[in-house]
Design a protein around this motif. Sequence first.
Motif, PDB file in Angstrom:
ATOM      1  N   GLU A   1       6.832  10.890  -0.305  1.00  0.00           N
ATOM      2  CA  GLU A   1       5.877  11.398   0.682  1.00  0.00           C
ATOM      3  C   GLU A   1       6.019  10.679   2.020  1.00  0.00           C
ATOM      4  OE1 GLU A   1       1.769  12.390  -0.987  1.00  0.00           O
ATOM      5  OE2 GLU A   1       2.568  11.010  -2.505  1.00  0.00           O
ATOM      6  N   LEU A   2       6.426   9.417   1.971  1.00  0.00           N
ATOM      7  CA  LEU A   2       6.653   8.637   3.183  1.00  0.00           C
ATOM      8  C   LEU A   2       8.053   8.051   3.160  1.00  0.00           C
ATOM      9  CD1 LEU A   2       3.293   6.629   3.501  1.00  0.00           C
ATOM     10  CD2 LEU A   2       3.957   8.686   4.764  1.00  0.00           C
ATOM     11  N   HIS A   3       8.549   7.758   4.357  1.00  0.00           N
ATOM     12  CA  HIS A   3       9.850   7.122   4.507  1.00  0.00           C
ATOM     13  C   HIS A   3       9.733   6.060   5.592  1.00  0.00           C
ATOM     14  CE1 HIS A   3      12.102  10.188   2.149  1.00  0.00           C
ATOM     15  NE2 HIS A   3      11.106  10.959   2.556  1.00  0.00           N
TER      16      HIS A   3
ATOM     17  N   ALA B   1       0.742  -5.271  -8.663  1.00  0.00           N
ATOM     18  CA  ALA B   1      -0.407  -4.392  -8.873  1.00  0.00           C
ATOM     19  C   ALA B   1      -0.396  -3.330  -7.773  1.00  0.00           C
ATOM     20  CB  ALA B   1      -1.707  -5.185  -8.841  1.00  0.00           C
ATOM     21  N   GLN B   2      -0.984  -2.192  -8.080  1.00  0.00           N
ATOM     22  CA  GLN B   2      -1.052  -1.137  -7.075  1.00  0.00           C
ATOM     23  C   GLN B   2      -2.136  -1.480  -6.058  1.00  0.00           C
ATOM     24  OE1 GLN B   2      -1.418   2.830  -8.598  1.00  0.00           O
ATOM     25  NE2 GLN B   2      -1.789   3.728  -6.583  1.00  0.00           N
ATOM     26  N   TRP B   3      -1.748  -1.504  -4.803  1.00  0.00           N
ATOM     27  CA  TRP B   3      -2.667  -1.865  -3.732  1.00  0.00           C
ATOM     28  C   TRP B   3      -3.202  -0.619  -3.054  1.00  0.00           C
ATOM     29  CZ3 TRP B   3      -3.247  -6.889  -1.066  1.00  0.00           C
ATOM     30  CH2 TRP B   3      -2.798  -7.959  -1.865  1.00  0.00           C
ATOM     31  N   GLN B   4      -4.417  -0.756  -2.527  1.00  0.00           N
ATOM     32  CA  GLN B   4      -4.998   0.295  -1.711  1.00  0.00           C
ATOM     33  C   GLN B   4      -5.388  -0.290  -0.372  1.00  0.00           C
ATOM     34  OE1 GLN B   4      -8.190   2.301  -3.709  1.00  0.00           O
ATOM     35  NE2 GLN B   4      -7.043   2.547  -5.608  1.00  0.00           N
ATOM     36  N   LEU B   5      -5.548   0.591   0.613  1.00  0.00           N
ATOM     37  CA  LEU B   5      -5.937   0.128   1.944  1.00  0.00           C
ATOM     38  C   LEU B   5      -7.319  -0.471   1.927  1.00  0.00           C
ATOM     39  CD1 LEU B   5      -4.596   2.935   4.248  1.00  0.00           C
ATOM     40  CD2 LEU B   5      -4.063   0.520   4.439  1.00  0.00           C
TER      41      LEU B   5
ATOM     42  N   VAL C   1       0.821  -1.201   0.000  1.00  0.00           N
ATOM     43  CA  VAL C   1       0.000   0.000   0.000  1.00  0.00           C
ATOM     44  C   VAL C   1       0.862   1.262   0.000  1.00  0.00           C
ATOM     45  CG1 VAL C   1      -1.665   1.338   1.350  1.00  0.00           C
ATOM     46  CG2 VAL C   1      -1.965  -1.131   1.085  1.00  0.00           C
ATOM     47  N   VAL C   2       1.900   1.276   0.820  1.00  0.00           N
ATOM     48  CA  VAL C   2       2.711   2.493   0.949  1.00  0.00           C
ATOM     49  C   VAL C   2       3.821   2.575  -0.089  1.00  0.00           C
ATOM     50  CG1 VAL C   2       2.220   2.699   3.413  1.00  0.00           C
ATOM     51  CG2 VAL C   2       4.221   1.393   2.663  1.00  0.00           C
ATOM     52  N   ALA C   3       3.986   1.540  -0.912  1.00  0.00           N
ATOM     53  CA  ALA C   3       5.062   1.542  -1.909  1.00  0.00           C
ATOM     54  C   ALA C   3       5.039   2.793  -2.799  1.00  0.00           C
ATOM     55  CB  ALA C   3       4.997   0.274  -2.757  1.00  0.00           C
ATOM     56  N   PRO C   4       3.880   3.224  -3.342  1.00  0.00           N
ATOM     57  CA  PRO C   4       3.888   4.437  -4.182  1.00  0.00           C
ATOM     58  C   PRO C   4       4.309   5.684  -3.411  1.00  0.00           C
ATOM     59  CG  PRO C   4       1.864   3.180  -4.503  1.00  0.00           C
ATOM     60  CD  PRO C   4       2.548   2.600  -3.317  1.00  0.00           C
ATOM     61  N   TYR C   5       3.928   5.792  -2.146  1.00  0.00           N
ATOM     62  CA  TYR C   5       4.284   6.954  -1.328  1.00  0.00           C
ATOM     63  C   TYR C   5       5.767   6.939  -0.968  1.00  0.00           C
ATOM     64  CZ  TYR C   5      -0.789   7.101  -0.851  1.00  0.00           C
ATOM     65  OH  TYR C   5      -2.133   7.134  -1.100  1.00  0.00           O
ATOM     66  N   LEU C   6       6.317   5.746  -0.780  1.00  0.00           N
ATOM     67  CA  LEU C   6       7.753   5.638  -0.536  1.00  0.00           C
ATOM     68  C   LEU C   6       8.526   6.026  -1.792  1.00  0.00           C
ATOM     69  CD1 LEU C   6       7.847   2.246   1.441  1.00  0.00           C
ATOM     70  CD2 LEU C   6       8.124   4.544   2.380  1.00  0.00           C
TER      71      LEU C   6
END
Length: 300
Positions: A254-256, A296-300, A245-250
């Motif tokens: 935006e996230l670390h 695939a892109q995951w969502q929460l 889920v957080v892979a795109p934000y990493l």
Amino acid sequence: MFLLFKFTIFVLKMDRSLLSTFLEIMSAGSLLAAAERLHISQTAVTARLHSLEEQLGCRLFVRNRSGARLTPEGERFAPHARQLLSHWEQAQQALREVDVERPRLAVGAETSLWNPLLSRWLAWMNQQPSACRLDARVDEAERLGEAVQQRQLDAALVHLPRYHSALQVELLLEETLLLVETLLLVETPHRDGPLYLVDWGPGFAEQFEASLPHEREGASHCTLGPLALRAMLDGGGRGYFRQRVVAPYLHSGELHTVAGAPQFSYPIYLQYRREDDRPLLNEALAGLRQLAAEDAQWQL
């Protein structure tokens, strides 16, 4: 067991018109008004009520010039009458929906697994030559497992499976929960940002308590992952979220990930009935395994 047997016989013997008449009298407030609503004579309404009262062995209404009101026995019977009539109508509807030309599959998933796993699974099955009618259900793991066991569902995707001799439990893929934080906290390392603690189930709770026993104090607890992540992205903070889920934000920065923080296992299981060897279901399960192995892109 004997009482259950008597109740079953009672339901089979009862004309459902007796139940609808009882409910109509209760709603209308009199036998005459009920007769007008049902488009039958008041004599017919009276006869139906007498028949129902004889079968139940009690009076259901007190009748006088002002109309009819429920007796204490009638008040206790009312919710059962609604339920019996509802079940009867559901049974009729189920029989009318029988489609011998197209088989049906019913599948389910926990809320956190509907996207992309369940949604892509449904799309994949609809594209197959052997397309069938599909029912999809999103629910809690315990209820999904019970539904599979009781043949209400053919298969379900869960994080915490229900183990039973009649159920096959298969590890579909392994997820990881990572502790991540927003860029604001990375740039200001001494800032004590809020910890958003998502309810990832009892397994995560045990691992968290063992690894970070003091972190729970003062945390903001959230039962819904998207709420916690959105709040964190908007106002800063940190929390444990699934790696996919957080892979795109990493990737966007935006996230670390929090250096040195423990990571927790969060597996996804597939469960279905052991004896169910239908070709259609086997094809569907094979397709799901294929989708689970793809990126695939995951969502929460």
